[in-house]
Design an enzyme around this catalytic site. Structure first.
Site, PDB file in Angstrom:
ATOM      1  N   ILE A 152     -14.615  -2.815   2.704  1.00 13.98           N
ATOM      2  CA  ILE A 152     -14.092  -1.547   3.202  1.00 13.98           C
ATOM      3  C   ILE A 152     -15.053  -0.409   2.885  1.00 13.98           C
ATOM      4  CG2 ILE A 152     -12.236   0.148   2.932  1.00 13.98           C
ATOM      5  CD1 ILE A 152     -10.352  -2.269   2.403  1.00 13.98           C
ATOM      6  N   ASP A 171     -20.427   1.008  -7.735  1.00 16.57           N
ATOM      7  CA  ASP A 171     -19.819  -0.321  -7.806  1.00 16.57           C
ATOM      8  C   ASP A 171     -20.349  -1.007  -9.062  1.00 16.57           C
ATOM      9  OD1 ASP A 171     -18.404  -2.279  -5.402  1.00 16.57           O
ATOM     10  OD2 ASP A 171     -19.230  -3.268  -7.175  1.00 16.57           O
ATOM     11  N   SER A 229      -6.337   1.845  -2.512  1.00 12.29           N
ATOM     12  CA  SER A 229      -6.719   0.551  -3.080  1.00 12.29           C
ATOM     13  C   SER A 229      -5.554  -0.110  -3.798  1.00 12.29           C
ATOM     14  CB  SER A 229      -7.913   0.720  -4.021  1.00 12.29           C
ATOM     15  OG  SER A 229      -7.624   1.643  -5.058  1.00 12.29           O
ATOM     16  N   ASP A 254      -1.862   5.942  -0.586  1.00 13.56           N
ATOM     17  CA  ASP A 254      -1.191   4.913   0.214  1.00 13.56           C
ATOM     18  C   ASP A 254      -0.579   3.818  -0.659  1.00 13.56           C
ATOM     19  OD1 ASP A 254      -0.613   3.686   2.852  1.00 13.56           O
ATOM     20  OD2 ASP A 254      -2.024   2.134   2.199  1.00 13.56           O
ATOM     21  N   GLU A 259       6.429   0.133  -6.099  1.00 11.35           N
ATOM     22  CA  GLU A 259       6.734   0.279  -4.688  1.00 11.35           C
ATOM     23  C   GLU A 259       8.049  -0.418  -4.364  1.00 11.35           C
ATOM     24  OE1 GLU A 259       3.423  -1.099  -2.414  1.00 11.35           O
ATOM     25  OE2 GLU A 259       2.063   0.463  -3.143  1.00 11.35           O
ATOM     26  N   HIS A 282       2.002   2.326   1.850  1.00 13.64           N
ATOM     27  CA  HIS A 282       1.158   1.124   1.779  1.00 13.64           C
ATOM     28  C   HIS A 282       0.889   0.559   3.173  1.00 13.64           C
ATOM     29  CE1 HIS A 282      -0.074  -2.181  -1.279  1.00 13.64           C
ATOM     30  NE2 HIS A 282      -0.894  -2.182  -0.234  1.00 13.64           N
ATOM     31  N   GLY A 284      -2.135   1.196   4.851  1.00 13.76           N
ATOM     32  CA  GLY A 284      -3.552   1.309   5.165  1.00 13.76           C
ATOM     33  C   GLY A 284      -4.042   0.213   6.106  1.00 13.76           C
ATOM     34  N   GLY A 285      -3.568  -0.998   5.897  1.00 16.66           N
ATOM     35  CA  GLY A 285      -3.971  -2.109   6.761  1.00 16.66           C
ATOM     36  C   GLY A 285      -2.912  -2.492   7.766  1.00 16.66           C
TER      37      GLY A 285
END
Length: 399
Positions: A152, A171, A229, A254, A259, A282, A284-285
């Site tokens: 991503i 990273d 994430s 997100d 949750e 949640h 995002g995808g």
């Protein structure tokens, strides 16, 4: 008959692909807690989940029929992968299928926050015409800081540059910088440089609590923050304080530490009702395109594992790419990775007069996986001898 349990509103193609192989598919809309999942898995061979159902060591230990788990999402931290592997349960995910969807919502959030669209939108719905350029900026020329430069993060990096942004990233692993992106040596260096900070890290335990008061204080005044994430990575209460104090100009979140299990359930967060804050459940995808692609990808992985033993892209057992050999019988032997296992398997087959036509072995940590094709029927006592080897984790006779 093989049976699959699919939870959390998976795409219909996830069901149809498995059903086409003669698998009985049971679907449920929400997630299940540990005890509910244990009960539901009795007599079930395949489990399909998304992010809210947690497959613990206790769940795996009490699901003797379970052969494979499909995570119809990117993350796999909701599965005890080691426990699953050591009980012969292969796990698969969809590491690429929703990448574009997450990248697009990140870009949408970045532009919306930088232009203060949530604030203007709320004013309009309240009947207030608040035409102003105060606090609104173009994203062109601004610096985007990406923490987590994986599938991503890298795609976001490329598209952000196409919008005229400068990109810096951090990273923990060595990653090739794409385009003109620049690697930062530390997170602090990135926070002090970026106008927008976005998180795209995985769900490993070491990322828990990654962002708190110290990190938000390091960010540039007026910067915006995105977390698409994992919920446990960020202290949302501290984020709310950074926004209410005016240190940060806004945020898009997100994912959350806790949750709701099902659509329509009550949701509570310290970030609710704050100016220039975008909260999404949640999703995002969660585009139709991504969910279709994920449904196809993961169900195909589960189907192929059952049919041929192939484990390509499994996240917890050795990876082997296999094709079915119609004229052969196939033994798939998952075992402890100790010296001499392959020789012992072949000795058992030789002692029972079984001729090997093809064989392939792979290892991953303390697990080994050997798949053997033979040209004749395999006597039950040969199968029993292999199953009773001390190193055997799971033996399957595929044809």
């Amino acid at each position: 008959m093989l049976r699959a349990l699919l939870l959390e509103n998976l795409h219909p193609l996830a069901t149809s692909i498995l059903a086409a192989q003669g698998i009985e598919v049971i679907t449920r809309t929400g997630s299940l807690d540990e005890s509910e999942l244990i009960d539901a898995l009795q007599g079930v061979h395949l489990l399909g989940i998304r992010s809210k159902t947690h497959v613990t060591e206790k769940v795996v230990a009490n699901a003797p029929d379970l052969l494979a788990i499909g995570a119809y999402c990117i993350g796999t931290n909701q599965i005890d992968l080691a426990a699953a592997g050591h009980r012969g349960v292969a796990a698969f995910n969809a590491p690429f299928s929703n990448t574009r969807s997450v990248v697009e919502i990140a870009l949408a959030d970045i532009i919306a926050l930088t232009r203060r669209q949530p604030v203007l939108n709320r004013s309009m719905h309240e009947g207030v015409w608040n035409k102003t350029s105060e606090g609104a900026h173009e994203v062109r020329g601004r610096t985007l800081g990406i923490i987590g430069y994986g599938n991503i993060g890298t795609q976001l990096s490329v598209l952000a540059e196409n919008l005229g942004m400068s990109v810096v990233f951090y990273d923990t692993a060595e990653k090739l910088a794409l385009g003109n992106a620049r690697r930062m040596e530390t997170i602090d260096e990135l926070l002090e440089t970026a106008d927008i900070v976005t998180l795209h890290v995985d769900g490993r335990d070491g990322n828990a609590g990654l962002f708190g008061a110290k990190q938000f204080a390091r960010m540039r005044p007026g910067a915006v923050f995105l977390n698409l994430s994992r919920g446990f990575v960020v202290d949302d209460a501290v984020l709310a304080e950074a926004i209410s104090s005016g240190h940060l100009a806004g945020a898009a979140v997100d994912v959350f530490p806790v949750e709701p299990k099902r659509r329509g359930d009550t949701f509570v967060s310290p970030l609710q009702n704050m100016a220039n804050v975008i909260l999404t459940p949640h999703t995002g995808g969660s585009t139709e395109e991504a969910q279709e692609a994920i449904g196809v990808f993961v169900s195909n992985k589960l189907r192929d594992y059952l049919a041929t033993g192939t484990t390509t892209l499994s996240v917890n057992v050795p990876n082997l790419a296999l094709e079915q050999t119609p004229s052969s019988h196939r033994l798939a032997h998952l075992h402890s990775n100790t010296p001499g296992v392959l020789a012992a398997v072949n000795a058992v087959l030789a002692n029972h007069g079984v001729n090997i036509e093809g064989q392939i072995l792979a290892t991953r940590g303390d697990l080994g996986y050997v798949v053997t094709d033979v040209g004749s029927d395999i006597a039950p006592d040969a199968v029993d001898a292999l199953a009773n080897m001390s190193q055997t984790v799971r033996l399957r006779l595929l044809s």
